[in-house]
Scaffold this active site. Structure first.
Site, mmCIF file in Angstrom:
data_model
loop_
_atom_site.group_PDB
_atom_site.id
_atom_site.type_symbol
_atom_site.label_atom_id
_atom_site.label_comp_id
_atom_site.label_asym_id
_atom_site.label_seq_id
_atom_site.Cartn_x
_atom_site.Cartn_y
_atom_site.Cartn_z
ATOM 1 N N GLU A 1 11.290 38.118 -43.060
ATOM 2 C CA GLU A 1 12.723 38.453 -42.997
ATOM 3 C C GLU A 1 13.073 38.812 -41.566
ATOM 4 O OE1 GLU A 1 15.958 41.584 -43.023
ATOM 5 O OE2 GLU A 1 13.847 41.833 -42.488
ATOM 6 N N CYS B 1 12.017 40.848 -33.922
ATOM 7 C CA CYS B 1 12.249 39.565 -33.247
ATOM 8 C C CYS B 1 11.964 39.724 -31.749
ATOM 9 C CB CYS B 1 13.720 39.183 -33.489
ATOM 10 S SG CYS B 1 14.323 37.782 -32.580
ATOM 11 N N ARG C 1 20.995 37.931 -42.931
ATOM 12 C CA ARG C 1 19.587 37.947 -42.572
ATOM 13 C C ARG C 1 18.958 36.606 -42.924
ATOM 14 N NH1 ARG C 1 21.051 41.472 -39.938
ATOM 15 N NH2 ARG C 1 20.214 43.551 -39.646
ATOM 16 N N ARG D 1 26.001 41.659 -43.920
ATOM 17 C CA ARG D 1 24.678 41.787 -43.290
ATOM 18 C C ARG D 1 23.927 40.472 -43.497
ATOM 19 N NH1 ARG D 1 21.951 46.549 -42.112
ATOM 20 N NH2 ARG D 1 19.773 46.245 -41.589
#
Ligand SMILES: C[S@@+](CC[C@H](N)C(=O)[O-])C[C@H]1O[C@@H](n2cnc3c(N)ncnc32)[C@H](O)[C@@H]1O
Length: 415
Positions: free
Chosen positions: A189, A142, A235, A233
């Site tokens: 992702e 990112c 995502r 987690r």
């Protein structure tokens, strides 16, 4: 070994063979292919570890006997967590890009039946050289988009507007490959924070590029790995289709969170920890039934972490370590876990300092099977698992996409 156990192993082999060849199973279990044949015919008895390893090779969910027979490419491949999911639904990987030599090593150890060459830096790859494929997979880093890209636009002669906004980022490399190859679908992702990154601008640019510039139909969803592993987690998964299809994230069947506890992935100290020939006693001493002492925090580090947490508590900040027990769901495993392990510290009771997860436990908490080979140093392994994906999340996403990856299974929606 008694008869029922032998029968179980044969039944297991039968199940595993639905999705894996004898050669694949032989490679994963480190035995000769003839050995697998003898186990199948009952000529020889499988050793004890085979039962555990075979169970581990069972696909996370039912694999249909109809192969999808589609091709995919694995960008920012890391250690292939997303690849595993698309292989489990019958896809064939035709191109891989990953520039980190240690991740390449792990990848090569675990997926060595590839017929294609490994590619390094994706920014150096001409999109025309990427083979044709049906699905593009990318867990890209990112990065903020800067308007500086505009100045490079003319020099590169890019006709598309997205070059203006995304030039110089790794998303640009994903976009230019989609633009050139026009795959039927893609799965991107990223961290959940992508949604709010740069005040939402990053996500806006990504969506505009995929929809308006490249003409794809996109659907996104944030999924928590805690549906499948004892790890929180979150995502974001962005799925895109070239055509308008009836893909619907709401159709994803996620098990309830928290059903799998930390104790399910920790090394077992009651004698039931399987002996994996490829790990030996690297993480766990099978004779004493103990995790190696090097994973226990030194008193110096433990005192420091407690002091640091206390300092921030007084200031009203939430920083600190995450002490977990057998029934916990942990914080997110990060690529920095090797530094002090503070986000997930396993309590050991008895006045003992807590310990880190071992790399094998990290593999498990990310949904990687016990047949996954860890051949790099602990530091590298922690980074690789911390950067990867919860495999089961990807398998569920792949299953949801599957029916739209073949011509004969594409119900067109009225536009
Ligand atoms: C978030 S991780 C993806 C992990 C992957 N999904 C997995 O299952 O392991 C991003 C990966 O992109 C790789 N990477 C970053 N820049 C790259 C580049 N220019 N070319 C190729 N790989 C790159 C990093 O080394 C890292 O392994």
């Amino acid at each position: 070994m008694n008869a029922p156990e032998l029968f179980d192993i044969k039944a297991l082999l039968f199940q595993v063979r639905k999705s894996k060849s004898q050669t694949d199973i032989a490679r994963l279990l480190d035995v000769d292919v003839r050995t697998i044949r003898r186990w199948e015919t009952g000529e020889t008895e499988p050793p004890a570890f085979a039962s555990h390893a075979l169970k581990d090779l069972l696909p996370p969910i039912f694999v249909s006997s109809v192969k999808s027979e589609f091709k995919f490419i694995d960008l920012f491949a890391g250690i292939g967590g997303i690849r595993q999911a698309f292989e489990s639904i019958g896809g064939e990987c035709v191109f891989t890009s990953e520039w980190d030599s240690y991740a390449q090593k792990t990848y090569a150890e675990n997926y060595n039946s590839d017929s294609h060459e490994f590619n390094g830096d994706i920014t150096e790859v001409d999109a025309k050289d990427v083979p044709d494929h049906d699905v593009l997979l990318a867990g890209f880093p990112c990065q903020p988009f800067s308007i500086a890209g505009v100045s490079k636009k003319n020099a590169l002669g890019k006709a598309h507007g997205f070059a203006d906004a995304t030039q110089g980022t790794l998303f640009f490399d994903v976009a230019r490959i989609i633009d050139e190859k026009r795959p039927r679908a893609f799965l991107l992702e990223n961290v959940k924070n992508l949604l709010s990154h740069d005040k939402g601008r990053t996500f806006d640019v990504i969506c505009k590029t995929l929809k308006e510039e490249l003409g794809y139909h996109i659907h996104y969803k944030v999924i928590d790995g805690a549906h499948f592993t004892p790890q929180h987690r979150e995502r974001i998964l962005i799925v895109g289709f070239r055509d308008s299809v009836a893909f619907d994230w709401n159709a994803i069947a996620l098990p309830a969170k928290g059903e799998i506890k930390l104790k399910d992935i920790l090394h077992k100290t009651d004698g039931s920890e399987p002996y994996l020939p490829w790990d030996g006693d690297r993480f766990f001493d099978h004779a004493s039934r103990e995790v190696l002492s090097k994973y226990t925090l030194s008193s110096k580090l433990w005192i420091y972490l407690q002091g640091y947490a206390e300092k921030h508590r007084v200031k009203g900040n939430g920083f600190g370590f995450g002490l977990v027990g057998p029934d916990s769901v942990t914080r997110t495993l990060s690529a920095r876990y090797y530094k002090d392990g503070s986000e997930i510290l396993v309590s050991q009771g008895d006045g003992k300092n807590p310990r880190r997860l071992t790399p094998r436990e990290c593999a498990r908490i990310m949904g990687f099977s016990d047949t996954f080979r860890i051949t790099v140093s602990d530091t590298r392994a922690y980074k690789q698992f911390g950067n990867s994906v919860v495999v089961n999340v990807m398998v569920h996403a792949a299953r949801l996409m599957q029916q739209f990856l073949r011509d004969d299974m594409q119900p067109e929606l009225p536009l």
